[in-house]
Design an enzyme around this catalytic site. Structure first.
Site, mmCIF file in Angstrom:
data_model
loop_
_atom_site.group_PDB
_atom_site.id
_atom_site.type_symbol
_atom_site.label_atom_id
_atom_site.label_comp_id
_atom_site.label_asym_id
_atom_site.label_seq_id
_atom_site.Cartn_x
_atom_site.Cartn_y
_atom_site.Cartn_z
ATOM 1 N NE ARG A 101 73.377 96.243 44.860
ATOM 2 C CZ ARG A 101 72.055 96.260 44.997
ATOM 3 N NH1 ARG A 101 71.279 96.490 43.959
ATOM 4 N NH2 ARG A 101 71.501 96.045 46.181
ATOM 5 C CE LYS A 102 70.744 96.832 34.755
ATOM 6 N NZ LYS A 102 72.066 96.169 34.650
ATOM 7 C CG PHE A 103 71.927 101.157 44.049
ATOM 8 C CD1 PHE A 103 72.052 100.477 45.255
ATOM 9 C CD2 PHE A 103 73.082 101.537 43.386
ATOM 10 C CE1 PHE A 103 73.304 100.188 45.786
ATOM 11 C CE2 PHE A 103 74.335 101.256 43.904
ATOM 12 C CZ PHE A 103 74.444 100.582 45.112
HETATM 13 O O1 6AU Z 1 77.111 92.575 25.981
HETATM 14 P P1 6AU Z 1 76.358 91.622 26.869
HETATM 15 O O2 6AU Z 1 74.972 91.334 26.364
HETATM 16 O O3 6AU Z 1 77.124 90.371 27.170
HETATM 17 O O4 6AU Z 1 76.234 92.336 28.301
HETATM 18 C C1 6AU Z 1 75.521 93.524 28.499
HETATM 19 C C2 6AU Z 1 75.730 94.048 29.889
HETATM 20 C C3 6AU Z 1 75.201 93.175 31.010
HETATM 21 C C4 6AU Z 1 73.869 93.784 31.384
HETATM 22 O O5 6AU Z 1 73.584 93.627 32.758
HETATM 23 C C5 6AU Z 1 74.072 95.258 31.040
HETATM 24 O O6 6AU Z 1 75.053 95.297 30.012
HETATM 25 N N1 6AU Z 1 72.855 95.961 30.550
HETATM 26 C C6 6AU Z 1 72.431 97.163 31.148
HETATM 27 C C7 6AU Z 1 73.230 97.961 32.062
HETATM 28 C C8 6AU Z 1 74.594 98.272 31.794
HETATM 29 O O7 6AU Z 1 72.716 98.566 32.967
HETATM 30 C C9 6AU Z 1 71.238 97.753 30.760
HETATM 31 C C10 6AU Z 1 70.523 97.236 29.665
HETATM 32 O O8 6AU Z 1 69.530 97.793 29.246
HETATM 33 N N2 6AU Z 1 71.011 96.107 29.058
HETATM 34 C C11 6AU Z 1 72.157 95.479 29.454
HETATM 35 O O9 6AU Z 1 72.533 94.496 28.825
HETATM 36 O O10 6AU Z 1 76.105 93.265 32.106
#
Ligand code: 6AU
Length: 396
Positions: A101-103
């Site tokens: 949710r990244k509050f």
């Molecule tokens: O493997 P992907 O690129 O299809 O998906 C990566 C998932 C996505 C992003 O919202 C999340 O990881 N994410 C996050 C999170 C988990 O907080 C942080 C970040 O730095 N990069 C990222 O891709 O659901």
């Protein structure tokens, strides 16, 4: 990276014994049991796809990450909806649910976003995350909200309605803090804070719905049917909840299975601080990352660790877990050589071996690498094997 931190050379089983947070201890045990350090980022767009994917890929993963707000058809019913169904799949396959949710907001707002509203994230997600840009007080506010919620659900209320009124089959969407009229319509719900301790309670309720509020067919303005005036006698008994399970099982739906070899997850909730991002040009500075680590140390009972691109444990008593997105493998048959490009929209990818063996992360988060594969369950297994091998290589 804090490359000499002893945690990097410890097994997950060893870290399960020392981690400060109960859910982190449980997660490390689960990782050891399933030989998995894989989180699936289930970024699909319908509830049906989400539940199907969770069921199929569940055996390979220890964490299922959701973005509930991109799911069409998310059913908000706390007892039988999408969150409850995911919780049942989590018990069956042995994984934790992480709502991404990244509050980020003032403390009061995040408390409400976390515990109330439509989604009631805290009810079904073991883990969520927060962007620390709003400052440390936001983390304290979330920790307080989680502690209050845990206190509240410590008791289970059993409600029996002895003289019934016509009851809507829709779920109660009233404020969870507000009682008791709507609660009396449920057969059994998680306890609310207004009464704690054992014992029972008996009373009568007068349920009056005026003619002006009603439309045709004796239906009121929000679609419910009911008596104009009814008297309901309610008996409530409060019992300590023995099980960490929050949502009731629905035996007819066959969702009572529990993953063998480990008990159900504890009822504790945990936070991951978004300390570093995988995206190109990310504005998070080293000072910001340091502030995340300091805030985590201040709230060890609530903050499990970090979403980061490298291990951040540096003090001797740091026992945080690290989860890292931006993870992809080259297609089967091609050599793994570290960098695997990006998605053209700013996402940057690294392989499991770079992230786990070199950068020291514990869990790799994989989205499209699995969801867009021809056969997601077998691709998830390929990722699980590679990420686990990278962990064994780090220990060696
Ligand atoms: O493997 P992907 O690129 O299809 O998906 C990566 C998932 C996505 C992003 O919202 C999340 O990881 N994410 C996050 C999170 C988990 O907080 C942080 C970040 O730095 N990069 C990222 O891709 O659901």
């Amino acid at each position: 990276m804090a490359d000499r931190h002893p945690a990097l050379k410890q097994t997950f089983a060893e870290r399960a014994r020392t981690a400060a947070h109960p859910l982190t201890r449980y997660l490390f045990r689960l990782m050891d049991l399933k030989a998995s350090n894989l989180c699936l980022s289930a970024d699909v767009t319908t509830a049906r796809e989400l539940l199907t994917l969770a069921d199929k890929v569940g055996p390979s993963i220890v964490v299922l990450k959701t973005h509930y707000d991109l799911i069409a058809g998310w059913d908000y019913n706390p007892q039988t909806g999408t969150g409850a169904k995911l919780a049942a799949l989590a018990r069956k396959h042995g994984f934790l649910i992480f709502e991404d949710r990244k509050f980020v907001d003032i403390g009061k707002t995040v408390q409400l976003q976390y515990t109330a509203g439509t989604a009631r994230i805290i009810e079904w997600a073991h883990i969520t995350n927060a962007n620390m840009d709003a400052g440390r007080d936001m983390v304290r506010a979330m920790a307080e909200a989680a502690a209050n919620w845990k206190e509240r659900i410590h008791y289970e209320v059993k409600t029996s309605v002895t003289v019934g009124t016509p009851v809507s089959d829709r779920f109660d969407d009233s404020d969870p803090q507000q009682e008791p009229a709507s609660q009396a319509q449920s057969q059994s719900q998680a306890a609310r804070p207004q009464r704690e301790g054992g014992g029972g309670d008996k009373g009568e309720m007068l349920d009056v719905v005026s003619h002006q509020q009603r439309g045709r067919d004796n239906t009121d303005v929000d679609g419910r049917k009911g008596s104009i005036v009814s008297i309901t006698t309610v008996t409530q008994s409060f019992e300590p909840a023995d099980s960490p399970r929050l949502t009731k099982s629905h035996h007819d739906q066959g969702d009572d299975a529990v993953f063998p070899g480990i008990e159900e997850a504890p009822v504790d909730r945990g936070l991951l601080l978004l300390a570093q991002m995988s995206s190109r040009g990310c504005l998070m500075t080293a000072d910001y990352t340091r502030a995340c680590v300091e805030a985590a140390r201040d709230h060890r009972g609530f903050v499990m660790g970090f979403v980061a691109q490298e291990a951040l444990n540096s003090a001797a008593d740091d026992t945080f877990v690290h989860m890292t997105p931006g993870c992809k493998l080259p297609p089967p048959g091609e050599e793994e050589n570290g960098q695997v490009g990006g998605d053209g929209l700013g996402q940057q990818y690294n392989t499991p071996s770079k992230l786990v063996t070199v950068c020291g992360t514990d869990i790799v988060i994989v989205g499209r690498g699995i969801t867009e594969a021809g056969d997601p369950p077998s691709e998830a297994e390929r990722y699980r094997r590679r990420a686990w091998k990278a962990y064994l290589a780090r220990l060696a």
